[in-house]
Design a protein around this motif. Structure first.
Motif, short mmCIF file in Angstrom:
data_model
loop_
_atom_site.label_atom_id
_atom_site.label_comp_id
_atom_site.label_asym_id
_atom_site.label_seq_id
_atom_site.Cartn_x
_atom_site.Cartn_y
_atom_site.Cartn_z
N LEU A 144 0.83 -1.21 0.00
CA LEU A 144 0.00 0.00 0.00
C LEU A 144 0.86 1.25 0.00
CD1 LEU A 144 -2.80 -1.11 2.48
CD2 LEU A 144 -2.99 -0.84 0.00
N GLY A 145 2.00 1.20 0.66
CA GLY A 145 2.92 2.34 0.61
C GLY A 145 3.40 2.60 -0.81
N ALA A 146 3.67 1.51 -1.55
CA ALA A 146 4.09 1.66 -2.94
C ALA A 146 2.98 2.26 -3.79
CB ALA A 146 4.51 0.30 -3.50
N LEU A 147 1.72 1.89 -3.53
CA LEU A 147 0.59 2.47 -4.26
C LEU A 147 0.48 3.96 -3.98
CD1 LEU A 147 -1.98 2.29 -5.97
CD2 LEU A 147 -3.22 1.60 -3.90
N ALA A 148 0.62 4.33 -2.72
CA ALA A 148 0.56 5.75 -2.36
C ALA A 148 1.68 6.54 -3.04
CB ALA A 148 0.64 5.91 -0.85
N ASP A 149 2.88 5.96 -3.10
CA ASP A 149 4.00 6.63 -3.76
C ASP A 149 3.75 6.78 -5.25
OD1 ASP A 149 5.22 6.71 -1.31
OD2 ASP A 149 6.71 5.16 -1.75
N ALA A 150 3.19 5.73 -5.88
CA ALA A 150 2.94 5.77 -7.32
C ALA A 150 1.93 6.85 -7.68
CB ALA A 150 2.44 4.40 -7.79
N LEU A 151 0.93 7.06 -6.83
CA LEU A 151 -0.11 8.04 -7.13
C LEU A 151 0.26 9.46 -6.71
CD1 LEU A 151 -3.32 5.99 -6.18
CD2 LEU A 151 -2.45 6.51 -8.47
N SER A 152 1.08 9.57 -5.67
CA SER A 152 1.44 10.91 -5.18
C SER A 152 2.70 11.46 -5.82
CB SER A 152 1.64 10.87 -3.66
OG SER A 152 2.80 10.12 -3.32
N GLY A 153 3.56 10.56 -6.34
CA GLY A 153 4.84 11.00 -6.88
C GLY A 153 5.84 11.33 -5.80
N GLU A 154 5.52 10.98 -4.57
CA GLU A 154 6.41 11.26 -3.43
C GLU A 154 6.89 9.94 -2.85
OE1 GLU A 154 4.07 13.49 -0.75
OE2 GLU A 154 3.85 15.24 -2.07
N ALA A 155 8.20 9.75 -2.82
CA ALA A 155 8.76 8.49 -2.32
C ALA A 155 8.82 8.50 -0.80
CB ALA A 155 10.15 8.28 -2.88
N SER A 156 8.42 7.38 -0.20
CA SER A 156 8.56 7.20 1.25
C SER A 156 9.21 5.85 1.47
CB SER A 156 7.19 7.23 1.94
OG SER A 156 6.35 6.24 1.42
N VAL A 157 10.46 5.85 1.90
CA VAL A 157 11.23 4.61 2.00
C VAL A 157 11.49 4.22 3.45
CG1 VAL A 157 12.34 4.89 -0.22
CG2 VAL A 157 13.40 5.90 1.80
#
Length: 565
Positions: free
Chosen positions: A219-232
């Protein structure tokens, strides 16, 4: 800036999910204590998403070749299908169903969104579709699991859907898809931290649910894909703070030593793909539920992924055969009394790639770890590496049983060697050569001697197969017409005949004219019942010194495989 929920976003999601699970895989493996402390949940999830990502790339490549662009339904459908056919373990199977649930909603909503205008990803119809998709994903996972347990990935999925429904956009504007995805991710993270208080085995180990960890990463990867903001930032594997890998291993070991879980539970994990009708699958669920536990059946539209823990692996496979057509059969032994204990490494094992359930059962009975496949869906190198790991041996003999898998098997062997496993790639080009090699396998002799004996047995076995021509074509034996039966000896067309029996007898006579002591006949799923008996009688009458053995292989590509030793 936010991106729309479209095919490109799904492609990006797959890539980011693979990266995230690649980072988290070892930490998730280390805390894997439920339902079985076998330390492979992170790896299973990674392999499941790897299969999903390959399917999405194939969809994009197919559209590019046709000069078109995939739509959201194409991309998310490919992702779900890839996860279904490539699902590994309990957690991977559940994630495959979760993706299928999302696909049901997003694919149906796309037509309406196209009619109204796609929007820019903020405040458009895709946000509401994503909310509903997450809810459907959570409910579908409960439907797939025979006996749902709270404090697992199911709970985390439900919390993600709840959080997505609660979120509202800032400054009075409706929430966009990126905000929905980020809220779902945060809701999942909060629910994950609470799992040790919901499931006793997790509380005793001091870790969160391993499958839930994987879903949070997804789900974190989905949020990153849609927001354009990476959270690692790493997924917290303890409720209070991140747990180093070593500590996670100690926690899992402590659970095993304390006897947490069910020490008298089933000894085998069985997983396979199944082509079957809905009514047959309903009966299969009931039968498998009586055989074992951790039952998960996912899929639909005639294709299912079946996962169960049982004591009688053969009965689980037989149940699948009665329901439909099982393939890609995987059987893993949990080892010893007390399934939560890590099995001791065996001295040597065999991993064999086989094309049918009958052959899979035959090789399993002989002690091999099998990778069962169907035509057109060859295993990836990662799949073979995972089978080598599951064999849990210091030394492994790898039987690809297909010339097309030579490079894939070599890559898998090389990867396994970097992990400390001594692997020998036995050059088997057919399942009948694999049977011959497996028959002379002796784990008690030296590794090099075993390699020589198995390689010699395979090399001394000439192989043939029968196939039905799909169209007119030139062959080494002349021109064939659609519907002709082709007899291929050592990979080349040698005989063209009008039917199975006459072509098979011609192939056998040609092979045995050069000598031979034993003929092995492996019947395919579509072979007529009388074929084996007819050919056995022919060999007995025409070749007096030759023994014949007949197996029900169940393979779909060839109605008959022949080996002559």
């Amino acid at each position: 800036m936010p991106y729309p929920l479209d095919a490109a976003a799904v492609r990006s999601w797959c890539g980011l999910a693979l990266e995230a699970l690649g980072r988290e895989r070892e930490r998730i493996d280390a805390i894997n204590v439920y339902p079985v402390a076998d330390g492979d949940t992170g790896t299973n999830l990674y392999l499941t998403l790897e299969a999903a990502a390959r399917a999405v790339e194939a969809a994009f490549d197919g559209h590019a070749a046709a000069g078109t662009v995939p739509c959201l339904a194409d991309a998310i459908g490919a992702m779900a299908h890839g996860a279904l056919v490539g699902a590994r373990g309990n957690s991977g199977t559940i994630v495959a169903q979760l993706l299928r649930g999302m696909t049901e909603v997003l694919a149906a909503a796309e037509g309406a969104a196209d009619g109204a205008g796609a929007g820019d990803g903020a405040g458009d119809g895709s946000a509401d579709a994503l909310r509903r998709a997450l809810r459907r994903a959570a409910s579908s996972t409960y439907e797939a699991v025979a006996h749902p347990v709270e404090g697992t990935v199911l709970t985390v999925a439900t919390a993600a859907a709840d959080a997505a429904e609660r979120v509202r956009g800032g400054t009075g504007a409706p929430a966009g898809a990126a905000e929905i995805a980020r809220a779902a991710h945060e809701g999942a993270r909060s629910a994950l931290r609470a799992t040790p208080g919901q499931l006793a085995v997790l509380g005793r180990a001091g870790v969160v649910d391993a499958g839930g960890c994987g879903l949070v990463a997804l789900l974190g990867a989905l949020a990153d894909a849609l927001s354009g903001e990476a959270s690692v930032s790493p997924v917290a594997v303890r409720a209070d703070a991140p747990l180093p890998v070593a500590a996670g291993c100690e926690a899992a070991a402590r659970v095993a030593a304390d006897g947490c879980g069910d020490p008298d539970g089933p000894a085998f994990e069985v997983i396979y793909l199944l082509e079957a009708e809905d009514a047959a699958v309903a009966k299969l669920r009931a039968r498998l539920d009586g055989l074992g536990d951790s039952l998960v059946v996912v899929g639909g539209d005639g294709l299912w992924n079946v996962h169960v823990h049982v004591d009688d692996a053969g009965a689980a496979v037989e149940a699948g055969i009665e329901a439909g057509r099982p393939y890609r059969i995987g059987i893993t032994h949990f080892g010893g009394a007390g399934r939560v204990k890590e099995p001791a490494l065996a001295a040597r094992a065999v991993v064999a790639v086989v094309p049918g359930p009958g052959l899979a059962g035959l090789c399993t009975e002989a002690g091999a770890t099998v990778v069962a496949v169907r035509p057109g869906e060859p295993p990836a190198s990662g799949e073979l590496v995972q089978a080598i790991r599951q064999a849990r041996a210091r030394e492994v003999m790898l039987l690809p049983n297909d010339p097309e898998l030579r490079h894939t098997a070599a890559a898998a062997a090389e990867q396994a060697r970097t992990e400390g496993v001594r692997v020998a790639l036995i050059p088997t080009r057919s399942a009948v050569q694999g049977i011959a090699a497996l028959a002379v396998h002796e784990p008690d002799r030296s590794f090099d001697e075993d390699v020589v004996a198995m390689t010699s047995a395979a090399g001394a076995t000439r192989y043939a197969e029968l196939a039905v021509a799909e169209r007119q074509s030139w062959t080494m034996a002349g021109v064939c017409q659609a519907g002709d039966v082709l007899g291929l000896i050592d990979g080349d067309v040698a005989v063209i005949g009008p039917d199975l029996v006459r072509t098979a007898t011609a192939v056998l006579d040609r092979m045995l004219s050069a000598g031979g002591e034993m003929a092995t006949l492996v019947l395919g799923a579509d072979a007529p019942d009388f074929l084996g008996e007819r050919l056995e009688r022919h060999v007995r009458e025409r070749h007096l010194a030759v023994d014949t053995v007949v197996y029900d292989g169940g393979q779909h590509a060839a109605p008959l495989l022949i080996g002559v030793e």
